[in-house]
Write an enzyme that holds these catalytic residues in place. Structure first.
Site, short mmCIF file in Angstrom:
data_model
loop_
_atom_site.label_atom_id
_atom_site.label_comp_id
_atom_site.label_asym_id
_atom_site.label_seq_id
_atom_site.Cartn_x
_atom_site.Cartn_y
_atom_site.Cartn_z
N SER A 1 29.13 86.65 71.75
CA SER A 1 28.78 85.45 72.60
C SER A 1 28.71 85.28 74.03
O SER A 1 28.23 84.64 74.64
CB SER A 1 29.63 84.47 72.02
OG SER A 1 29.26 83.78 70.71
N LYS B 1 32.51 77.37 79.87
CA LYS B 1 31.94 77.01 78.73
C LYS B 1 32.98 75.77 78.21
O LYS B 1 33.91 75.77 78.36
CB LYS B 1 32.23 78.26 77.69
CG LYS B 1 31.53 78.05 76.38
CD LYS B 1 31.62 79.36 75.80
CE LYS B 1 30.74 79.52 74.26
NZ LYS B 1 30.95 81.01 73.64
N SER C 1 26.69 82.55 71.87
CA SER C 1 27.02 81.14 71.90
C SER C 1 26.99 80.78 73.39
O SER C 1 27.01 79.54 73.86
CB SER C 1 28.05 80.68 71.10
OG SER C 1 29.22 81.20 71.52
#
Lengths: 99, 482
Positions: free
Chosen positions: B174, B75, B150
């Site tokens: 997330s 990420k 996310s």
């Protein structure tokens, strides 16, 4: 807990170092009001005798490392990402008045 | 034979070990896949084949590690030395970290090959991957829909076989919510289990890095590598790391599973409710002892979260001021003007909203009513779990109340977006571990996730339950048509 008017949002924006356009101000005030009204649900719970939890590791006390000398970031590395640099310093717009 | 990109890390690991697969061939297959698919899925913020080849070369020169040759995507809020790391925000444009996050160092020490940075909601603020400065990532099961967020890019890439595994971060769901919406496995470890050093902070008392994988065994393999105490993170905890693969016994006889009645309420999609109830029946058939438990403060978790998380975020994001790194606005009259312009131009709408909300809740006159109140309710939520875990080893729930929604559907109504994390937030509040595993599909063919939670540092119980469920169902084997 109450709703949040645009004057308050403008003040909080300044505290947060954000400047909002009139359109943004209107939208943020409206959305923050709806979020705060949802959040006010917490008033249903009596928490008079409850102690606060700021993080999950309840047994954690202050953490200190040994005061040993170790290599750290070089000046050049620390300044490498700066949008503006002058010598060994971060360069910023003028802070105090006068020449 | 199956395509290399479609295999799991543990399958590839064995094939690489006996010389059946060359890691360079695997890397080629992955980058071909990215080249042909990512125009549609848009999971990557950065994919660099040349650098990935260099990293593989370096991995080959050392003692071959436990993840040797396995391509991994991370990420974009996890620092990788000298690689653009932006949190999908304009305000970090041009930033190249001067150091690797601890998880990156640990993965590379074991021979994993970093292939790029994954798209995400800006600063991890969102549940749909739509607030990214790069534009939304799409759900591989339906490109008109969001992948969740996310960690939407990390998850979509795993679901689309554009990487073998990925790392995400989870502050309120997330990792688990997008894993559920894209039909893959996503684990949020116990707070303190994995070092946060080099993870750009969102809410420091909630954030945790975790694996996103094609199956449960891969999640255990990666947690084995990334878990452990780190002197660079004072909130990492010095608890020994067991071999989590030892928990993959395919045996849940006698395991006590709690089902919280407060999670089966209005707003829960019917297809999801049915799938989760069927999953509970699978556990019963396998010999687990299922009973009802109560988590009475569940309905207050979202409110608590949307005070604590923005409060911590508003403080953490104060560092983005145009001085030390990233974007600076042009033409400022003075220093304050530079701060105002830089932050106003650099942050997107949702980041601004969280900063405003957090600053408001922490400001003089409101601190007690909002922030302190939320910290006290957090205690109540944590006590609910302490009590429930006296009677059970694991708790199972739906991961998300709905399946993937359409792109744009919730963007004008932040509150409806926030409510998509209603089932995942409590684990972050209590600091306990939780996984999402595939457990079905809606009538529209969209994936459904089952969440399994356990006590702090008892990831073993989660792996035991999740693996047995997976081995006795086939939802994790289905792939989107792309």
């Amino acid at each position: 807990m109450e709703s949040i008017d645009s004057k308050t949002v403008r003040h909080v924006a300044l505290l947060s170092r954000l400047s909002l356009s009139d359109k943004e101000l209107e939208a943020q005030s409206r959305q923050l009001t709806s979020i705060l009204s949802y959040i006010s649900k917490l008033n249903e719970i009596n928490t008079d005798a409850v102690s606060p939890t700021s993080h999950p590791l309840t047994s954690l006390k202050n953490v200190f490392r040994k005061d040993d000398l170790k290599p750290s970031l070089s000046t050049d590395d620390a300044l490498k990402n700066a949008p503006a640099r002058e010598g060994d310093f971060f360069r910023v717009p003028q802070v105090i008045e006068g020449k | 034979m199956k395509e290399l990109y479609s295999l799991s890390a543990h399958e590839l690991q064995k094939m690489i070990a006996v010389g059946e697969v060359d890691p360079a061939t695997l890397l080629d297959a992955i980058f071909d896949r990215i080249g042909s698919l990512d125009k549609k899925v848009r999971a990557f913020a950065l994919a660099d084949k040349t650098k990935a080849n260099d990293r593989l070369k370096r991995a080959s020169e050392k003692k071959l590690g436990r993840l040797y040759g396995i391509p991994i995507l991370v990420k974009d809020n996890i620092c990788v030395k000298d690689e653009a790391t932006t949190c999908a925000s304009k305000i970090l444009a041009g930033f190249r970290p001067t150091y690797d996050a601890t998880v990156i160092r640990k993965l590379e020490d074991e021979g994993a090959v970093l292939i790029g940075k994954a798209n995400m909601d800006e600063f991890a603020f969102g549940s749909s991957c739509e607030t990214s400065c790069y534009g939304p990532t799409r759900n591989p099961w339906d490109l008109e829909r969001i992948p969740g967020g996310s960690s939407g890019g990390s998850v979509a890439a795993v679901a689309a076989d554009e990487t073998i595994a990925a790392l995400g971060s989870d502050t309120g769901g997330s990792i688990r919510q997008p894993a559920s919406l894209c039909g893959v496995v996503g684990l949020k470890p116990t707070y303190g289990r994995v070092s946060r050093y080099g993870l750009i902070a969102f809410a420091s008392s909630l954030d945790q890095i975790g694996p996103i994988t094609k199956d449960v065994r891969d999640a255990a393999l990666i947690l084995n590598v990334i878990a452990g105490y780190d002197e660079m993170d004072s909130t990492s905890v010095d608890v020994p790391v067991p071999d989590y693969t030892k928990s993959l016994t395919n045996d849940v006889k006698g395991l006590r599973i709690g089902v919280p009645k407060e999670y089966f309420i209005k707003g829960l999609d019917k297809d999801i409710e049915n799938s989760v109830k069927k999953a509970i029946d699978v556990f019963k058939k396998l010999g687990a002892k299922v009973s009802e438990v109560s988590l009475p403060h569940t309905e207050y978790a979202v409110s608590t979260y949307y005070i604590i998380a923005p409060a911590e975020a508003s403080s953490n994001l104060a560092r983005f001021d145009g001085v030390g790194y990233g974007f600076r606005a042009k033409e400022s009259a003075d220093l304050i003007d530079m701060y105002l312009k830089t932050r106003s131009e650099g942050f997107g709408d949702e980041a601004k909203r969280r900063i405003l909300l957090g600053t408001y809740c922490l400001s003089s006159g409101y601190y007690d009513a909002y922030y302190l109140k939320a910290l006290k309710v957090r205690t109540k939520i944590k006590e609910d779990f302490d009590k429930a875990f006296k009677d059970c080893d694991c708790i199972v729930t739906p991961t998300s109340p709905t399946a993937a929604f359409k792109i744009g559907e919730r963007m004008d109504d932040p509150l409806s977006m926030y409510l998509s994390d209603v089932y995942t937030i409590p684990a972050n509040m209590a600091g306990i571990p939780a996984i999402s595993v595939p457990c079905g599909f809606t009538a529209n063919g969209l994936p459904i996730g089952l969440q399994i939670l356990a006590k702090a540092f008892d990831e073993g119980a989660i792996f035991r339950a999740a693996y047995a469920f997976e081995q006795n169902t086939d939802f994790h084997l289905r792939k989107p048509k792309l």
